[in-house]
Design an enzyme around this catalytic site. Structure first.
Site, PDB file in Angstrom:
ATOM      1  N   GLU A  94       0.835  -1.205   0.000  1.00 26.09           N
ATOM      2  CA  GLU A  94       0.000   0.000   0.000  1.00 26.09           C
ATOM      3  C   GLU A  94       0.872   1.258   0.000  1.00 26.09           C
ATOM      4  O   GLU A  94       0.606   2.197  -0.761  1.00 26.09           O
ATOM      5  CB  GLU A  94      -0.943  -0.026   1.200  1.00 26.09           C
ATOM      6  CG  GLU A  94      -1.929  -1.181   1.131  1.00 26.09           C
ATOM      7  CD  GLU A  94      -3.287  -0.858   1.695  1.00 26.09           C
ATOM      8  OE1 GLU A  94      -4.191  -0.528   0.906  1.00 26.09           O
ATOM      9  OE2 GLU A  94      -3.434  -0.935   2.938  1.00 26.09           O
TER      10      GLU A  94
ATOM     11  N   GLU B 290      -4.731  -8.748   2.880  1.00 23.89           N
ATOM     12  CA  GLU B 290      -5.769  -8.418   3.856  1.00 23.89           C
ATOM     13  C   GLU B 290      -6.974  -9.357   3.786  1.00 23.89           C
ATOM     14  O   GLU B 290      -7.510  -9.780   4.817  1.00 23.89           O
ATOM     15  CB  GLU B 290      -6.215  -6.963   3.663  1.00 23.89           C
ATOM     16  CG  GLU B 290      -5.229  -5.941   4.203  1.00 23.89           C
ATOM     17  CD  GLU B 290      -4.043  -5.685   3.270  1.00 23.89           C
ATOM     18  OE1 GLU B 290      -3.190  -4.857   3.625  1.00 23.89           O
ATOM     19  OE2 GLU B 290      -3.992  -6.303   2.182  1.00 23.89           O
TER      20      GLU B 290
END
Length: 267
Positions: A121, A141
């Site tokens: 990210e 995730e």
């Protein structure tokens, strides 16, 4: 230079090098690391002598994502100055991860080893990406029933083809460096242990250019990304025309004619 427990800061010429420095945890994000990252980005923005930033990790790893226990502050003193910083600016961690902040200087990622979850990210907030051949990427995730809230559901499909973005987001599988390069997530794959060296070489090329032009080009690329072509071209003229009137532009053309390196003064 300033840093924190898990983030080291140094200058290499006109390049600021920020190193995620928690190798025993594969540089998983901690509160001190986030504060250090935030302060590093602010320093780069404020200091005109800094012309580029390199983000890397210590110990053969880039970043293995968030350390949820560390980020919760469990077992820490409520009066800890790091926690006080985060309380004073509830947006600080998003700025640190480049979700809510875009540095005005070019940011080059030098990746070795794991760059996954929160690491991938943060990577999406960088401009140029270089990785060792054993580096791995991925957004894990969903494997844990979580959501990649660091910006990936918005940014990733704007940076790589949509089908690859959705596959990465929905499968949660790891991507080797060669595949990450093939789909466009990173730009270069280099021998292991040389990503930082290559990043500094790239930074030196950027540093030799006119800083006003470099910063205007970066801003224009980002600011036109969501515009129509016609609106983007109009903004390009607004950003680009003033650069031609600068003393740096005159110096650049003069240096070319005189066959010498240009000396830029941000004027």
């Amino acid at each position: 230079m300033a840093g924190t427990e898990h983030l080291t800061v140094e200058r290499v010429g006109a390049t600021l090098v920020l190193t995620l420095d928690r190798p025993e945890a594969r540089n998983a994000l901690s509160l001190p690391m986030l504060v250090g990252l935030h302060d590093g980005w602010m320093l780069a923005d404020a200091d005109d002598a800094i012309r580029s930033v390199v983000l890397t990790g210590a110990g053969g790893a880039f970043c293995s994502g968030m350390d949820l226990k560390a980020l919760s502050g469990h077992g820490t003193d409520p009066g800890d100055p790091v926690r006080a910083r985060l309380k004073a600016d509830p947006d600080l961690h998003w700025k640190a991860m480049l979700r809510h902040h875009r540095p005005r200087k070019p940011v080059i990622a030098a990746v070795e080893g794991p760059c996954v979850a929160g690491g991938t990210e943060i990577l999406q907030g960088t401009d140029i990406r270089i990785a060792g051949e054993s580096a791995t990427f991925g957004l894990f995730e969903v494997r844990r029933g979580l959501f990649p809230i660091g910006g990936s559901t918005v940014r990733l499909a704007r940076q790589i083809p949509r089908t690859h973005a959705l596959e990465m987001l929905l499968t949660g599988r790891p991507y080797p460096a060669a595949e990450a390069a093939r789909i466009g997530l990173i730009g270069h794959v280099v021998p292991d242990g040389t990503a930082l060296e290559r990043a500094l070489e790239t930074a030196a090329l950027i540093n030799a250019n006119g800083p006003l032009a470099v910063e205007a080009v970066k801003a224009c690329v980002h600011d036109t990304a969501a515009l129509s072509e016609a609106d983007g071209l109009r903004l390009e003229l607004e950003r680009g025309r003033p650069i031609f009137d600068t003393a740096d532009a005159k110096e650049g053309t003069r240096a070319f004619a005189e066959k010498r390196p240009a000396v830029y003064r941000r004027a």
